[in-house]
Write an enzyme that holds these catalytic residues in place. Structure first.
Site, mmCIF file in Angstrom:
data_model
loop_
_atom_site.group_PDB
_atom_site.id
_atom_site.type_symbol
_atom_site.label_atom_id
_atom_site.label_comp_id
_atom_site.label_asym_id
_atom_site.label_seq_id
_atom_site.Cartn_x
_atom_site.Cartn_y
_atom_site.Cartn_z
ATOM 1 N N GLU A 150 0.841 -1.208 0.000
ATOM 2 C CA GLU A 150 0.000 0.000 0.000
ATOM 3 C C GLU A 150 0.872 1.253 0.000
ATOM 4 O O GLU A 150 1.103 1.870 1.050
ATOM 5 C CB GLU A 150 -0.952 0.009 1.203
ATOM 6 N N GLU A 180 -6.274 -7.338 -1.374
ATOM 7 C CA GLU A 180 -6.672 -7.207 0.037
ATOM 8 C C GLU A 180 -7.998 -6.458 0.136
ATOM 9 O O GLU A 180 -8.184 -5.416 -0.491
ATOM 10 C CB GLU A 180 -5.584 -6.457 0.816
#
Length: 596
Positions: A423, A515
């Protein structure tokens, strides 16, 4: 801000103005008198800066000058304000903190590709005042190159690698594959020689061994193994002595590196040929990998070996360092047999007690879990889980080493997907792409056909968290084949507005939801299964693969297992699952998510 607070602020401001006006007549500095300026020690870079980090170092040296200018402007704009410690507390103190952070970043940047220097950040950060004013001394911004003070062309060593003779006949079907890997051995030598030139003067006494010869040995070992495997598909698998021929020495005085010249003999396939030796990575019948084989990106979709678009459904682990007992052969077998899941994502945190604390140990753990999943016929997403700091370039050196090691170990696998940055956050798409452009070639050296997942900015939100969207990626995509872009969502926090962007982006970008969660982006709180169903319906309609966070037994609602489950050996059935776990198991098994 409340109205009463605003009023108190207004009164304070008026009072402050009155003090300044009266103070002028009492000898406090006025705009016509000399205003002090800051006096900061210069930061000297006395080591060679690797070529890869020169731009970063120069940017931070220039930032030191910007900080000086901002401090001087603040001194001008606040004449007469505050008490006796105002300048120290409001200007010099914050300036010191900024300088420490900036000098530390310079040290870290150099340390990514050479020995990390000590530039004395603590000693050089504090600045004083030129009480009489005048120009502040500027910080020099010239960056010493790796070849400073030396003749880079003279006396630079070159690698000396043993020839890899192919002493057996190569089946015609495998000649192209063998030739490609022989060429790759030459390419690896060229890359190593270029690295020797570009890093002259860097690192300590073991730099060449650890940063160049060691990785070269690993690459050669994997390449020679691939040659053996290729021949073994249609003939007896030879032993080319990969262990003995992988290591290279140095031509200390430089000079051309010898390259192999012998051409392998080719034989046409015959009915008398020995039965092909099956690779050790053959998937068990009926498993996801057996059904789909080597994956690739076709257009905007993930496709199986036959070129058919598919959707993978699975689970993401939590941090392997946080829940070390939750991903194992038993829990993976439960995913395959009890859930009908297709893959496991192995989240290898880099910081927070993760990879950087024990690179060898954690890399071995990842490799072992990849082996476990491979034996079960599951796909594996190897996740380089960066989060804090959010700039993936901070961990560039570690990423290269990690992926080089993992891809070398699993070079013959057809079930491994590589996610290079979990991320990214607080960083531009341009910086993410720069990182991807350096890491993907490392993966491709050992695993030329694998699918690679690239994180997007704003915590893999396609930039939505930062006020952008997929258009910045479409305008400047990563220029490698078999690349997909990640999108993450948490159903209780992210709703219809983001779904609309994903639906639009999916028409032009290959997306992979590596995710997601059924709760808020914190990974905790109430599960929102209505929003989750809307999300998963959208992903199904667009054949976008997904993995749920997380295969763990923590107290937070993102955990798929009830607390204490990972201490045992039973991971099957709804009885060991939380609401989130039961929902996704039901969704995969039946097409309808049911948390009960």
């Amino acid at each position: 801000m409340s109205r009463s607070t605003m009023r108190r602020w207004q009164i304070g401001a008026v009072a402050g103005v009155a003090v300044v006006v009266v103070g002028v007549g009492l000898g406090v500095a006025s705009a016509d008198e000399a205003v002090p300026t800051v006096n900061c020690p210069q930061v000297a870079i006395k080591v060679a800066v690797p070529a890869q980090q020169q731009a970063d170092v120069q940017r931070n040296l220039e930032l030191l000058n910007t900080q000086i200018t901002e401090a001087n402007n603040r001194l001008k704009s606040t004449v007469g304000q505050g008490g006796k410690d105002f300048i120290q507390n409001a200007i010099l103190g914050p300036l010191k903190d900024k300088r420490i952070a900036t000098i530390n970043r310079i040290e870290t940047a150099i340390g990514r590709n050479a020995a990390k220097p000590d530039l004395n950040a603590e000693g050089l950060a504090p600045c004083t005042l030129n009480q009489g004013g005048g120009a502040s001394a500027a910080q020099p911004t010239a960056v010493p190159s790796a070849a400073a003070g030396s003749d880079a062309a003279a006396g630079v060593p070159t690698v000396n690698c043993p020839d890899v003779p192919i002493t057996v006949a190569v089946p015609a079907q495998q000649k192209a594959d063998v030739d490609r890997n022989l060429e790759l051995l030459k390419t690896q030598i060229t890359e190593a020689n270029n690295r020797l030139k570009s890093t002259v003067g860097q690192g300590g006494k073991d730099f060449i061994k650890n940063a160049i010869l060691g990785p070269l040995k690993d690459k050669r070992f994997a390449t020679i193994n691939r040659i053996e495997t290729a021949i073994g598909r249609n003939a007896a698998k030879p032993d080319l002595n990969a262990e003995g021929l992988s290591a290279c020495g140095l031509n200390e005085a430089g000079g051309a590196t010898a390259e192999p010249t012998a051409e392998p003999t080719t034989v046409a396939p015959t009915t008398e040929a020995p039965a092909p030796e099956q690779p050790d990575t053959d998937a068990p019948a009926g498993t996801p990998v057996a059904a789909n084989g080597q994956l690739s990106v076709c257009g905007v979709q993930l496709c199986n070996e036959a070129g058919t678009a598919i959707q993978l459904r699975g689970m993401s682990s939590h941090g392997l360092q946080f829940f070390p007992n939750c991903v194992n052969a038993n829990s993976l077998a439960a995913l395959r047999n009890d859930w009908n899941a297709d893959f496991i994502r192995l989240s290898m945190y880099v910081q927070e007690g993760g990879l950087e604390t024990d690179p060898t140990g954690f890399t071995n753990k990842v490799n072992g879990l990849v082996d476990d999943a491979t034996e079960l016929g599951l796909y594996v997403v190897v996740d380089f889980h960066i989060l804090t700091p959010g700039d993936p370039n901070f961990n560039l050196g570690l990423a290269k080493t990690f992926f080089q090691n993992v891809t070398a170990k699993h070079a013959n696998n057809n079930n491994v997907i590589y996610e290079i940055a979990n991320e990214p956050n607080g960083v531009s798409w341009d910086a993410i792409k720069t990182y991807a452009d350096q890491v993907i070639p490392v993966i491709r050296a050992n695993s030329p056909d694998s699918v690679v997942l690239v994180g997007t900015r704003g915590f893999s939100s396609l930039g939505l968290t930062d006020g952008s969207d997929e258009k910045e990626i479409l305008a400047d995509p990563v220029d490698f084949k078999n690349v997909m872009y990640t999108f993450h969502f948490y159903a209780a926090s992210h709703g219809a507005d983001r779904r609309a962007v994903v639906a639009r982006a999916a028409k032009e970008l290959p997306l992979f939801v590596s995710e997601f969660g059924t709760q808020t982006f914190t990974g905790d709180g109430t599960n929102d299964f209505t929003s989750t169903t809307a999300w998963l319906d959208l992903l199904k309609a667009n054949k976008i693969s997904y993995g749920m966070w997380s295969l763990s037994d923590g107290r937070e609602t993102n955990s798929a297992f009830k607390q204490g489950t990972c201490a045992g050996t039973n991971f099957e059935g709804a009885g060991v699952l939380t609401e989130a776990g039961r929902y996704l198991r039901s969704r995969i098994l039946t097409g309808v998510g049911n948390p009960n």
